[in-house]
Design an enzyme around this catalytic site. Sequence first.
Site, mmCIF file in Angstrom:
data_model
loop_
_atom_site.group_PDB
_atom_site.id
_atom_site.type_symbol
_atom_site.label_atom_id
_atom_site.label_comp_id
_atom_site.label_asym_id
_atom_site.label_seq_id
_atom_site.Cartn_x
_atom_site.Cartn_y
_atom_site.Cartn_z
ATOM 1 N N LYS A 89 37.726 -38.719 18.654
ATOM 2 C CA LYS A 89 38.711 -39.412 19.486
ATOM 3 C C LYS A 89 38.091 -40.572 20.263
ATOM 4 O O LYS A 89 38.801 -41.468 20.708
ATOM 5 C CB LYS A 89 39.402 -38.438 20.439
ATOM 6 C CG LYS A 89 38.534 -37.874 21.547
ATOM 7 C CD LYS A 89 39.307 -36.902 22.421
ATOM 8 C CE LYS A 89 38.451 -36.309 23.524
ATOM 9 N NZ LYS A 89 37.957 -37.307 24.479
ATOM 10 N N ASP A 90 36.759 -40.570 20.442
ATOM 11 C CA ASP A 90 36.072 -41.649 21.162
ATOM 12 C C ASP A 90 35.660 -42.804 20.251
ATOM 13 O O ASP A 90 35.225 -43.845 20.739
ATOM 14 C CB ASP A 90 34.811 -41.121 21.858
ATOM 15 C CG ASP A 90 35.117 -40.138 22.973
ATOM 16 O OD1 ASP A 90 36.203 -40.249 23.579
ATOM 17 O OD2 ASP A 90 34.274 -39.259 23.236
ATOM 18 N N ARG A 140 47.348 -41.300 27.868
ATOM 19 C CA ARG A 140 48.223 -40.612 26.913
ATOM 20 C C ARG A 140 48.816 -39.354 27.534
ATOM 21 O O ARG A 140 50.029 -39.121 27.470
ATOM 22 C CB ARG A 140 47.411 -40.243 25.653
ATOM 23 C CG ARG A 140 48.147 -39.333 24.676
ATOM 24 C CD ARG A 140 47.198 -38.853 23.576
ATOM 25 N NE ARG A 140 46.063 -38.114 24.108
ATOM 26 C CZ ARG A 140 46.096 -36.835 24.473
ATOM 27 N NH1 ARG A 140 47.218 -36.137 24.383
ATOM 28 N NH2 ARG A 140 45.017 -36.241 24.936
ATOM 29 N N ARG A 141 47.961 -38.535 28.137
ATOM 30 C CA ARG A 141 48.453 -37.318 28.789
ATOM 31 C C ARG A 141 49.351 -37.671 29.967
ATOM 32 O O ARG A 141 50.419 -37.077 30.157
ATOM 33 C CB ARG A 141 47.273 -36.463 29.256
ATOM 34 C CG ARG A 141 46.477 -35.858 28.114
ATOM 35 C CD ARG A 141 45.165 -35.263 28.586
ATOM 36 N NE ARG A 141 44.418 -34.652 27.485
ATOM 37 C CZ ARG A 141 43.106 -34.530 27.448
ATOM 38 N NH1 ARG A 141 42.372 -34.994 28.445
ATOM 39 N NH2 ARG A 141 42.509 -33.961 26.409
ATOM 40 N N ARG A 158 37.182 -37.988 36.728
ATOM 41 C CA ARG A 158 36.114 -38.383 35.819
ATOM 42 C C ARG A 158 34.967 -37.392 35.950
ATOM 43 O O ARG A 158 34.977 -36.512 36.788
ATOM 44 C CB ARG A 158 35.620 -39.801 36.147
ATOM 45 C CG ARG A 158 36.610 -40.927 35.880
ATOM 46 C CD ARG A 158 36.901 -41.144 34.396
ATOM 47 N NE ARG A 158 35.696 -41.148 33.578
ATOM 48 C CZ ARG A 158 34.864 -42.172 33.429
ATOM 49 N NH1 ARG A 158 35.093 -43.293 34.071
ATOM 50 N NH2 ARG A 158 33.810 -42.086 32.638
ATOM 51 N N ARG A 164 34.239 -31.727 36.410
ATOM 52 C CA ARG A 164 35.704 -31.661 36.574
ATOM 53 C C ARG A 164 36.145 -30.259 36.993
ATOM 54 O O ARG A 164 36.995 -30.098 37.864
ATOM 55 C CB ARG A 164 36.398 -32.066 35.269
ATOM 56 C CG ARG A 164 36.154 -33.495 34.862
ATOM 57 C CD ARG A 164 36.949 -33.855 33.628
ATOM 58 N NE ARG A 164 36.468 -35.110 33.048
ATOM 59 C CZ ARG A 164 37.156 -35.837 32.192
ATOM 60 N NH1 ARG A 164 38.354 -35.447 31.796
ATOM 61 N NH2 ARG A 164 36.667 -36.959 31.697
ATOM 62 N N CYS A 251 41.649 -45.910 22.551
ATOM 63 C CA CYS A 251 41.824 -44.521 22.987
ATOM 64 C C CYS A 251 42.419 -44.437 24.388
ATOM 65 O O CYS A 251 42.858 -43.383 24.817
ATOM 66 C CB CYS A 251 40.509 -43.764 22.921
ATOM 67 S SG CYS A 251 39.203 -44.435 23.962
#
Length: 323
Positions: A89-90, A140-141, A158, A164, A251
């Site tokens: 995805k990156d 996106r989320r 981040r 996190r 992305c």
Amino acid sequence: MTSVISSPTRTIRIGSRKSQLALVQTYWVQEQLQKSFPEMSFEVHTMSTHGDKILDVALAKIGDKGLFTKELEVGMLNQEIDFAVHSLKDLPTRLPEGLVLAAITERENPADALVLHEKHKGKQIDTLPEGAVIGTSSLRRLAQLRHHFPHLQFKDVRGNLNTRMAKLDAGEYDALILAVAGLQRLGMGDRVHQILPKEISLHAVGQGALGIECRADDAELLSLLKAIEHPETRDRCLAERSFLRELEGGCQVPIGVNTEINGDNLTLTGIVASVDGQKLAQDTVTGVAQDAEQVGKELAQILRKQGAQEILDEIFTQIQRGS
């Protein structure tokens, strides 16, 4: 398995980011290759990427072209490493000249997960109280969840996964939205309170899969890397990446997908959403899995007709203005 490498004394240098998750993924790839080619030597070399160094700015505001990949790609082009392991995805959909996506590994669950502070134990995303603070660094989320749950608050988060989680447990957030695959790979699968259904959150392009990038002219290494490729995952991800490439979205824009393969057919669902969740373009296309990239292109063209390009243009303008 018969070795495809003509020079058994060659040491293969694997490039990886330094984060815990990146190393877990890279050591897994190293292990799989060592099993297939016991006569070979595989060494892991780590590098810090631009995205690893800037932890106090939202991802969308620092640009996403090669944010977590550029330094590794320079290393390959300079012959310092032979291939790199990325969270797919990156990895941008357009690679630097001289580099190729050599293999895609079997995918973990690509869905998004709800991870809760202990005071909300037993709840799901639709039962969280009004004003609950949800941490996510993904547009996106953010866009999809704002659409479904406008009563919740969203705050950027981040840092690596452990950072996190520490912020969540300290009470800075009521919940986090994270990738199921990352949590599972780091042995934190028990922290998943809810796997978000695709009706709520379509996942990121390539999420849950690893992408192996190497030099285009390294024929023997390209042949070797096919030993760890997973054909079904490859077809699903090629369709997703083609969809993203056709829309020219990185992305860090609100583009989500879901893919399924049934027999020879591949079904791709895609969404483009405005950051505030008010505008959505979404549809589904089914085609032949063998022609996965064409399926992605077709879906992108359909969504363009539904207003996807206008949504993306508006987002890029907002990002450039720093809003």
